[in-house]
Design a protein around this motif. Structure first.
Motif, PDB file in Angstrom:
ATOM      1  N   LEU A 100       0.833  -1.201   0.000  1.00 51.64           N
ATOM      2  CA  LEU A 100       0.000   0.000   0.000  1.00 51.64           C
ATOM      3  C   LEU A 100       0.873   1.259   0.000  1.00 51.64           C
ATOM      4  N   ALA A 101       1.951   1.220   0.805  1.00 54.35           N
ATOM      5  CA  ALA A 101       2.848   2.380   0.883  1.00 54.35           C
ATOM      6  C   ALA A 101       3.428   2.692  -0.493  1.00 54.35           C
ATOM      7  N   ILE A 102       3.815   1.652  -1.237  1.00 53.62           N
ATOM      8  CA  ILE A 102       4.399   1.874  -2.564  1.00 53.62           C
ATOM      9  C   ILE A 102       3.342   2.407  -3.528  1.00 53.62           C
ATOM     10  N   LEU A 103       2.164   1.783  -3.498  1.00 54.86           N
ATOM     11  CA  LEU A 103       1.080   2.228  -4.385  1.00 54.86           C
ATOM     12  C   LEU A 103       0.734   3.696  -4.167  1.00 54.86           C
ATOM     13  N   ALA A 104       0.819   4.122  -2.907  1.00 56.05           N
ATOM     14  CA  ALA A 104       0.458   5.505  -2.616  1.00 56.05           C
ATOM     15  C   ALA A 104       1.638   6.454  -2.851  1.00 56.05           C
ATOM     16  N   ALA A 105       2.833   6.017  -2.457  1.00 56.35           N
ATOM     17  CA  ALA A 105       3.967   6.948  -2.415  1.00 56.35           C
ATOM     18  C   ALA A 105       4.563   7.233  -3.790  1.00 56.35           C
ATOM     19  N   ILE A 106       4.644   6.224  -4.647  1.00 59.12           N
ATOM     20  CA  ILE A 106       5.330   6.439  -5.929  1.00 59.12           C
ATOM     21  C   ILE A 106       4.569   7.451  -6.805  1.00 59.12           C
ATOM     22  N   PRO A 107       3.266   7.234  -7.047  1.00 56.98           N
ATOM     23  CA  PRO A 107       2.547   8.259  -7.827  1.00 56.98           C
ATOM     24  C   PRO A 107       2.522   9.610  -7.109  1.00 56.98           C
ATOM     25  N   ALA A 108       2.377   9.597  -5.791  1.00 56.43           N
ATOM     26  CA  ALA A 108       2.296  10.867  -5.066  1.00 56.43           C
ATOM     27  C   ALA A 108       3.603  11.642  -5.200  1.00 56.43           C
ATOM     28  N   GLY A 109       4.726  10.934  -5.043  1.00 56.62           N
ATOM     29  CA  GLY A 109       6.018  11.604  -5.185  1.00 56.62           C
ATOM     30  C   GLY A 109       6.184  12.162  -6.586  1.00 56.62           C
ATOM     31  N   TYR A 110       5.731  11.391  -7.555  1.00 59.03           N
ATOM     32  CA  TYR A 110       5.793  11.841  -8.944  1.00 59.03           C
ATOM     33  C   TYR A 110       4.909  13.063  -9.149  1.00 59.03           C
ATOM     34  N   GLY A 111       3.688  12.976  -8.636  1.00 57.37           N
ATOM     35  CA  GLY A 111       2.756  14.094  -8.796  1.00 57.37           C
ATOM     36  C   GLY A 111       3.291  15.363  -8.151  1.00 57.37           C
ATOM     37  N   LEU A 112       3.881  15.226  -6.968  1.00 56.51           N
ATOM     38  CA  LEU A 112       4.408  16.398  -6.263  1.00 56.51           C
ATOM     39  C   LEU A 112       5.616  16.978  -6.987  1.00 56.51           C
ATOM     40  N   ALA A 113       6.404  16.111  -7.601  1.00 56.55           N
ATOM     41  CA  ALA A 113       7.635  16.586  -8.221  1.00 56.55           C
ATOM     42  C   ALA A 113       7.398  17.148  -9.611  1.00 56.55           C
ATOM     43  N   ARG A 151      -3.634  19.370 -14.344  1.00 57.76           N
ATOM     44  CA  ARG A 151      -4.011  19.646 -12.960  1.00 57.76           C
ATOM     45  C   ARG A 151      -4.795  18.484 -12.380  1.00 57.76           C
ATOM     46  N   VAL A 152      -5.760  18.011 -13.147  1.00 55.04           N
ATOM     47  CA  VAL A 152      -6.551  16.862 -12.710  1.00 55.04           C
ATOM     48  C   VAL A 152      -5.641  15.656 -12.512  1.00 55.04           C
ATOM     49  N   ALA A 153      -4.700  15.478 -13.459  1.00 54.76           N
ATOM     50  CA  ALA A 153      -3.769  14.359 -13.349  1.00 54.76           C
ATOM     51  C   ALA A 153      -2.979  14.470 -12.047  1.00 54.76           C
ATOM     52  N   GLY A 154      -2.520  15.675 -11.733  1.00 55.60           N
ATOM     53  CA  GLY A 154      -1.771  15.890 -10.493  1.00 55.60           C
ATOM     54  C   GLY A 154      -2.565  15.404  -9.295  1.00 55.60           C
ATOM     55  N   TYR A 155      -3.853  15.795  -9.259  1.00 60.82           N
ATOM     56  CA  TYR A 155      -4.684  15.362  -8.138  1.00 60.82           C
ATOM     57  C   TYR A 155      -4.826  13.847  -8.101  1.00 60.82           C
ATOM     58  N   LEU A 156      -4.949  13.256  -9.286  1.00 62.04           N
ATOM     59  CA  LEU A 156      -5.113  11.798  -9.305  1.00 62.04           C
ATOM     60  C   LEU A 156      -3.863  11.096  -8.792  1.00 62.04           C
ATOM     61  N   PHE A 157      -2.690  11.629  -9.158  1.00 57.98           N
ATOM     62  CA  PHE A 157      -1.448  10.997  -8.699  1.00 57.98           C
ATOM     63  C   PHE A 157      -1.326  11.009  -7.177  1.00 57.98           C
ATOM     64  N   VAL A 158      -1.747  12.094  -6.551  1.00 57.90           N
ATOM     65  CA  VAL A 158      -1.588  12.167  -5.095  1.00 57.90           C
ATOM     66  C   VAL A 158      -2.819  11.640  -4.349  1.00 57.90           C
ATOM     67  N   ALA A 159      -3.863  11.250  -5.099  1.00 55.23           N
ATOM     68  CA  ALA A 159      -5.147  10.958  -4.448  1.00 55.23           C
ATOM     69  C   ALA A 159      -5.060   9.910  -3.336  1.00 55.23           C
ATOM     70  N   LEU A 160      -4.436   8.781  -3.631  1.00 57.86           N
ATOM     71  CA  LEU A 160      -4.399   7.699  -2.641  1.00 57.86           C
ATOM     72  C   LEU A 160      -3.645   8.147  -1.383  1.00 57.86           C
ATOM     73  N   TYR A 161      -2.508   8.824  -1.618  1.00 58.68           N
ATOM     74  CA  TYR A 161      -1.729   9.305  -0.476  1.00 58.68           C
ATOM     75  C   TYR A 161      -2.526  10.301   0.351  1.00 58.68           C
ATOM     76  N   VAL A 162      -3.219  11.223  -0.332  1.00 59.35           N
ATOM     77  CA  VAL A 162      -3.999  12.225   0.405  1.00 59.35           C
ATOM     78  C   VAL A 162      -5.111  11.553   1.209  1.00 59.35           C
ATOM     79  N   ALA A 163      -5.729  10.531   0.613  1.00 54.94           N
ATOM     80  CA  ALA A 163      -6.773   9.814   1.345  1.00 54.94           C
ATOM     81  C   ALA A 163      -6.203   9.204   2.623  1.00 54.94           C
ATOM     82  N   LEU A 164      -5.039   8.566   2.499  1.00 52.37           N
ATOM     83  CA  LEU A 164      -4.416   7.960   3.677  1.00 52.37           C
ATOM     84  C   LEU A 164      -4.009   9.038   4.685  1.00 52.37           C
ATOM     85  N   LEU A 165      -3.491  10.147   4.153  1.00 58.09           N
ATOM     86  CA  LEU A 165      -3.062  11.241   5.028  1.00 58.09           C
ATOM     87  C   LEU A 165      -4.244  11.768   5.843  1.00 58.09           C
ATOM     88  N   LEU A 166      -5.384  11.952   5.158  1.00 62.57           N
ATOM     89  CA  LEU A 166      -6.558  12.468   5.861  1.00 62.57           C
ATOM     90  C   LEU A 166      -7.060  11.453   6.887  1.00 62.57           C
TER      91      LEU A 166
END
Lengths: 295, 314
Positions: free
Chosen positions: A88-101, B35-50
């Motif tokens: 789960l950590a990988i599924l969430a972190a890899i796209p998120a890191g990419y999206g943020l960067a 922009r939408v893509a950006g949100y989708l990339f972080v979506a799972l992480y943001v859900a877990l964060l919240l």
């Protein structure tokens, strides 16, 4: 005179180093030798004496079969929680890191700042509130009460963010977009193939954190069939004669464990993490420092 | 866990800034689509964060300030609890011993290792770092063995110190230094590896110039190397401080082996919080204790970050 002084310093330095080497390493040597001896031998022989392989296998057999193969149950639970959390950590972190960067969206900066703060916050700080919340959500006693918190891994997001922002030039992505690739295609065909090292790094940290975690499973599990190894080990202390003689008054039905058994259980419990530590030190340190020093 | 996670951070702020600079003016191609893509990339992480990061904190704040007694009552109740102060004292004593000795030890050893040849230094670093694999209950059990004068390889030290039985060694007054020792055993090696890496970033010319100018090894260590790893030392303190307030595993596991000698079930604040929640369903008071701990840890960490100019960009 000056030369002599130099030798004195060298000698002192050597003594200090050897002292700390003993402090850090002797306990491990002792631990690995203990199951080769019987409890009696452990007390009478030199701490560094080797017993015998047959004793080692006996100890192994005794601890594995103890209390209806409890250790195997705990091992399985640890594996489920840790691998589930890591995936789960990988599924969430890899796209998120990419999206943020590499993508732009309102709130990106805020999300980065929150990630940094949560990263500095010790994971244990959230355990009690998390317990209360999980309870409220009705997840208490389920596997999810551990897999979900293990999968929430801001440090992994941060690592992936650093990795993507230093290894993939924005121009490359822009070029791909001009060539008609959509955002998902860019991620799928450019970022993912380059992401192997960072996936390994996030997996290592997430796995070790999950495997060694004690406090969270301590509050989230309540039954032997749910315990991971860390909690199981604590239970074993209660069954070890030398640490809890009072538990073993006459007529007790519990099987009594001895120090070598407990040592064997510890070895089994730490084996996966120890193996990763042994073989991954160089790559990991290199990876970690790469994140820190690249400017 | 906290140890390796340290490494990437001090430059963290710098990287964030760099990211901002690069992304401050979005590339022309950044459309609504991206922009939408950006949100989708972080979506799972943001859900877990919240759900698992922000959610529990908000819920704890809500619990801590609600309940039958009214606003602030849970905090008053916690402070007035006869178990609250001793628990905090235990942890403060533990942290004072741990932080001071760990800092001296890590800095001293890393400076020493850095004067050795690369190969030999690597062997020592490895030996110091390996116990990190045993964080958690495993390390406590290992130290139970080490502290038992009947079986320990360090028995001669224990006898020399006057401890002849296990319950002698783990007498209540000894607990803070014992926990500090366990924390150093699993944690110091990781920091040594990290700081050694930082020392290796010092340009060789700088060290050679110092040597030509007549600086001896000790002077070079104190005047050049030490200031250059200062940031890492502060960072180690920040993470250790925040983590140290949370002490739970060691006293809980040791309590299991205490042979009737006294480790209470509320020896540290976190243990007290859990004790109140699990034994008496006093969730509001437990949440209050959690918040006090969290705020305390974060304030000191923030102070260190600020005073130590940790995120300063050179």
């Amino acid at each position: 005179m000056l030369l002599q002084r130099r030798y004195v310093y060298r000698f002192l330095g050597l003594v200090i180093l050897l002292f700390f080497t003993a402090f850090f390493f002797v306990p491990l040597i002792w631990l690995f030798l203990a199951p080769t001896k019987t409890d009696g031998q452990l007390l009478n022989q030199s701490p560094f004496a080797f017993g015998s392989f047959s004793t080692f296998f006996h100890t192994f057999h005794r601890i594995i079969t103890y209390s209806g193969n409890s250790l195997l149950t705990w091992l399985e639970n640890s594996a489920i929680y840790s691998f589930g959390g890591t995936a789960l950590a990988i599924l969430a972190a890899i796209p998120a890191g990419y999206g943020l960067a590499l993508t732009e969206f309102p709130g990106r900066k805020t999300l980065l700042s929150i990630t940094l703060v949560v990263m500095i916050m010790p994971a244990t700080a959230l355990v009690l509130p998390l317990f209360l919340e999980i309870n409220k959500l009705g997840l208490y006693g389920t596997k999810w009460s551990l897999i979900l918190p293990f999968g929430f891994f801001p440090f992994g997001v941060y690592l992936a963010y650093i990795y993507f922002s230093t290894t993939i030039p924005k121009d490359l992505l822009a070029a791909a977009r001009i060539d008609g690739a959509n955002e998902w295609g860019v991620f799928r065909h450019i970022a993912v193939p380059l992401a192997r090292p960072i996936i390994g790094l996030v997996a290592f940290f997430a796995f070790v954190a999950a495997w060694n975690n004690f406090f969270l499973p301590f509050v989230m599990t309540y039954d032997n069939s749910q315990y991971p190894l860390q909690i199981g080990l604590q239970q074993l202390i209660g069954s070890t004669a030398s640490f809890n003689p009072a538990n073993f008054s006459a007529g007790t039905s519990i099987t009594i464990l001895h120090r070598p058994d407990l040592a064997m259980a510890v070895i089994i419990a730490i084996a996966p993490v120890l193996i990763v530590f042994l073989f991954a030190q160089r790559t990991l340190v290199a990876g970690m420092l790469a994140g820190a020093t690249r400017e | 866990m906290s140890v390796p996670s340290a490494t990437a951070v001090p430059s963290g702020r710098a990287s964030v800034r760099r990211g901002d600079r690069a992304g401050g003016a979005p590339p022309r191609s950044a459309s609504g689509n991206s922009r939408v893509a950006g949100y989708l990339f972080v979506a799972l992480y943001v859900a877990l964060l919240l759900l698992l990061g922000i959610g529990p904190v908000v819920y704890a704040i809500y619990l801590a300030f609600s309940g039958p007694g009214g606003f602030g009552a849970n905090f008053t109740a916690a402070f007035n609890d006869y178990r609250f102060l001793p628990a905090f004292e235990h942890v403060l004593e533990y942290m004072a011993i741990w932080l001071v000795s760990q800092t001296i030890l890590v800095v001293g050893l890393v400076l020493m290792l850095h004067t050795l040849s690369r190969r030999i230094g690597a062997i020592f670093r490895f030996l110091f770092y390996i116990p990190g694999a045993l964080a958690g209950a495993a390390s406590v059990i290992v130290w139970l063995f080490m502290l038992d004068p009947t079986a320990s390889p360090f028995a001669f030290v224990l006898h020399w110190l006057g401890y002849n039985s296990f319950d002698n060694t783990i007498s209540p007054g000894n607990l803070p230094p014992i926990f500090a020792m366990m924390a150093i055993w699993t944690g110091a090696g990781g920091w040594i590896v990290v700081m050694y890496g930082a020392l290796n970033n010092i340009p060789t010319e700088l060290l050679e110039a110092a040597e030509i100018d007549g600086s001896n090894g000790f002077q070079t260590a104190m005047r050049i190397k030490l200031p250059l790893i200062r940031k890492w030392i502060v960072y180690m303190l920040v993470l250790s401080f925040a983590g140290g307030t949370q002490l739970f595993v060691e006293p809980t596991v040791l309590g299991q082996a205490a042979m009737g000698v006294g480790i209470s079930k509320y020896w540290s604040p976190n243990m007290l919080g859990w004790f109140l929640a699990s034994q008496y369903n006093q969730f509001n008071e437990a949440a209050a204790i959690s918040l006090v701990l969290l705020v305390f840890g974060l304030v000191i960490a923030a102070l260190l970050v600020w005073r130590g100019r940790l995120f300063e960009v050179d």
